[in-house]
Design an enzyme around this catalytic site. Structure first.
Site: not given
Length: 286
Positions: A104, A244
């Site tokens: 995602d 991230s």
């Protein structure tokens, strides 16, 4: 970068980051905040039982439906952050001829020029500086660099995008900066951050390099395997707390991306994608 499918007005995180990166005093504080020991200390704190009390308020503020995930109640904030989603909510397509997203995220697709250079937020990078391996970088000249940027409210596990033989992991230590676009205006984020990569040898897509990039307060990239035979959709690993990034490098003439991604990326627009979502296919055979 803009993001399609989910407008994001400036919030508290963006204001804090702007203060840190845009002012001299903030940049002095960053010298401390971006040290690896600070991220390790933050990671330890978020793994304590006391941190579990933050889970509810964080989930509500971020619009996270805990009913979509497994493992509740969570023993710590990091247990919550690296939670697993219900498998039926992230199905892996049966069609072997589609290329899937590993996570995602917000996707930027950049063509890799013949000189193996690309530009992100006004900063020029070479693949050899990203990988610290000039010979390996040359392998992907003419292919695609796919950058999947995760935000703190995203699902933070990622999968293999193809069946294949995975090489050992290569870890590159570095200073941990946030991957928020504000930071990209000031630092070559994808060169300075700690990162880990491996090459996946596949029959259908050639060699694919999969890299995980750490960020501010992500002191640990957790990959499950060393050298191994792996399958498409199999979980590769997860990040602990923070925004991230996953980077994929795909060889020339191996992948035809679906229409929205190159066009949006050329206009500086990130496109929302999900773990397992088809994003391309094999090129037509001549």
């Amino acid at each position: 970068m803009k993001s399609v499918n989910q407008p994001r007005p400036e919030g508290a995180q963006e204001r804090i980051l702007s203060a840190l990166y845009d002012h001299a005093a903030g940049r002095m504080l960053l010298k401390v905040l971006t040290a690896p020991w600070v991220s390790k200390a933050g990671g330890w704190l978020l793994s304590t039982r006391a941190s579990r009390f933050v889970v509810g308020p964080f989930a509500r503020k971020s619009g996270i439906d805990l009913g979509e995930y497994l493992g509740a109640p969570y023993g710590s904030f990091n247990d919550f952050f690296s939670r697993r989603i219900r498998p039926e909510l992230r199905p892996i397509p049966e069609d072997p001829d589609v290329f899937i997203s590993p996570c995602d995220s917000r996707l930027t697709a950049l063509p890799i020029g013949s000189d193996s250079r690309f530009t992100l937020k006004g900063t020029e990078y070479t693949l050899s500086s990203l990988l610290r391996n000039e010979e390996l970088a040359e392998k992907f000249s003419g292919g695609w660099c796919l950058i999947f940027r995760l935000c703190v409210d995203d699902y933070h596990r990622y999968c293999y995008v193809a069946d294949g033989e995975k090489e050992e992991n290569t870890f590159i230590p570095g200073v941990l900066h946030t991957v928020n676009p504000i930071a990209c205006d000031h630092y070559p984020i994808y060169k300075e951050n700690a990162r880990e990569y491996s090459v996946l040898h596949t029959a259908d897509w050639g060699d694919i390099l999969m890299m995980e990039v750490g960020a501010l307060m992500v002191g640990k990239i957790v990959n499950h395997h060393g050298a191994a035979q792996v399958t498409r959709g199999q979980e590769k690993g997860f990040f602990q707390f923070g925004g991230s990034t996953v980077v994929l490098l795909v060889e020339k003439d191996r992948l035809a991306l679906d229409a929205p991604y190159p066009e949006n990326s050329s206009q500086g627009i990130e496109t929302r994608v999900r773990y397992g979502q088809p994003i391309g296919k094999k090129p037509p055979q001549e």
